[in-house]
Scaffold this motif. Structure first.
Motif, PDB file in Angstrom:
ATOM      1  N   GLU A 139       0.830  -1.208   0.000  1.00  0.00           N
ATOM      2  CA  GLU A 139       0.000   0.000   0.000  1.00  0.00           C
ATOM      3  C   GLU A 139       0.865   1.258   0.000  1.00  0.00           C
ATOM      4  O   GLU A 139       1.801   1.364   0.787  1.00  0.00           O
ATOM      5  N   LEU A 143      -2.838   5.500  -1.385  1.00  0.00           N
ATOM      6  CA  LEU A 143      -3.887   4.495  -1.236  1.00  0.00           C
ATOM      7  C   LEU A 143      -4.487   4.550   0.171  1.00  0.00           C
ATOM      8  O   LEU A 143      -5.710   4.515   0.339  1.00  0.00           O
ATOM      9  N   ARG A 200     -10.025   1.767  -3.288  1.00  0.00           N
ATOM     10  CA  ARG A 200     -10.178   2.050  -1.855  1.00  0.00           C
ATOM     11  C   ARG A 200     -11.126   3.225  -1.618  1.00  0.00           C
ATOM     12  O   ARG A 200     -11.928   3.198  -0.689  1.00  0.00           O
ATOM     13  N   CYS A 249      -2.036  -2.482  -4.446  1.00  0.00           N
ATOM     14  CA  CYS A 249      -1.474  -3.214  -3.312  1.00  0.00           C
ATOM     15  C   CYS A 249      -1.431  -4.704  -3.661  1.00  0.00           C
ATOM     16  O   CYS A 249      -1.832  -5.103  -4.758  1.00  0.00           O
ATOM     17  N   GLU A 267      -8.309   5.518   1.319  1.00  0.00           N
ATOM     18  CA  GLU A 267      -9.096   4.626   2.166  1.00  0.00           C
ATOM     19  C   GLU A 267      -9.670   5.383   3.362  1.00  0.00           C
ATOM     20  O   GLU A 267     -10.825   5.194   3.735  1.00  0.00           O
TER      21      GLU A 267
END
Length: 168
Positions: free
Chosen positions: A28, A32, A68, A59, A36
């Motif tokens: 990750e 990212l 995400r 990822c 998320e």
């Protein structure tokens, strides 16, 4: 980035020593993780041209920043990512082989479905079982998303019939 500590991220980026595309054990990137967590200001920092953050790094499970953001319902971040030149709207994760559009349909998020379709997401892209966003929307009973996907005219009669079979 994951925790939304904007001041710390800014300090690291301004110091010039941060490698924005480096990954953790799960593959990750900080971008990212910020996607998320829904940290729009941090995402925007990473996407500044001079930093060169790659929005398409996946990822180990195959999820990109776009996946995400979609999976966590962060509409604004999805729009920012889609406005970034080079963002791949049809990338499928390796773990579930699902596209961001399929994810948005699964979560019943019409705004994200619209944004993805307007930015090149192909509703014919399915998972490893052939399930498409249309199938998912139909099985979830999400009439608005079903109608929106059908409006794209990218599905043939057999695909629509297959989605109807899911409902029946």
């Amino acid at each position: 980035a994951k925790e939304g500590r904007t001041n710390v991220v800014k300090l690291l980026l301004d110091g010039g020593n941060a490698e924005v595309n480096s990954v953790n054990q799960r593959g990750e990137t900080a971008l990212l993780l910020a996607c998320e967590g829904g940290h729009l200001s941090i995402v925007e920092m990473f996407l500044k041209e001079r930093l060169g953050a790659d929005v398409n790094i996946a990822c180990k499970a195959g999820w990109t920043a776009l996946h995400r953001a979609v999976a966590n319902g962060h509409d604004q971040i999805v729009k920012v990512l889609l406005n970034r030149r080079g963002t791949h709207a049809n990338t499928c994760s390796t773990a579930r082989d699902s596209s961001p559009l399929l994810c948005a349909a699964l979560h019943g998020n019409l705004n994200m479905v619209n944004a993805l379709l307007l930015n090149g997401a192909d509703p014919r892209v399915g998972d490893n079982n052939g399930t498409t966003a249309l199938h998912v929307a139909a099985s979830c009973g999400n009439k608005d998303i079903v109608e929106r996907i059908i409006q794209t005219k990218s599905h043939d009669a057999a695909s629509v019939a297959a989605a109807a079979q899911v409902v029946l």
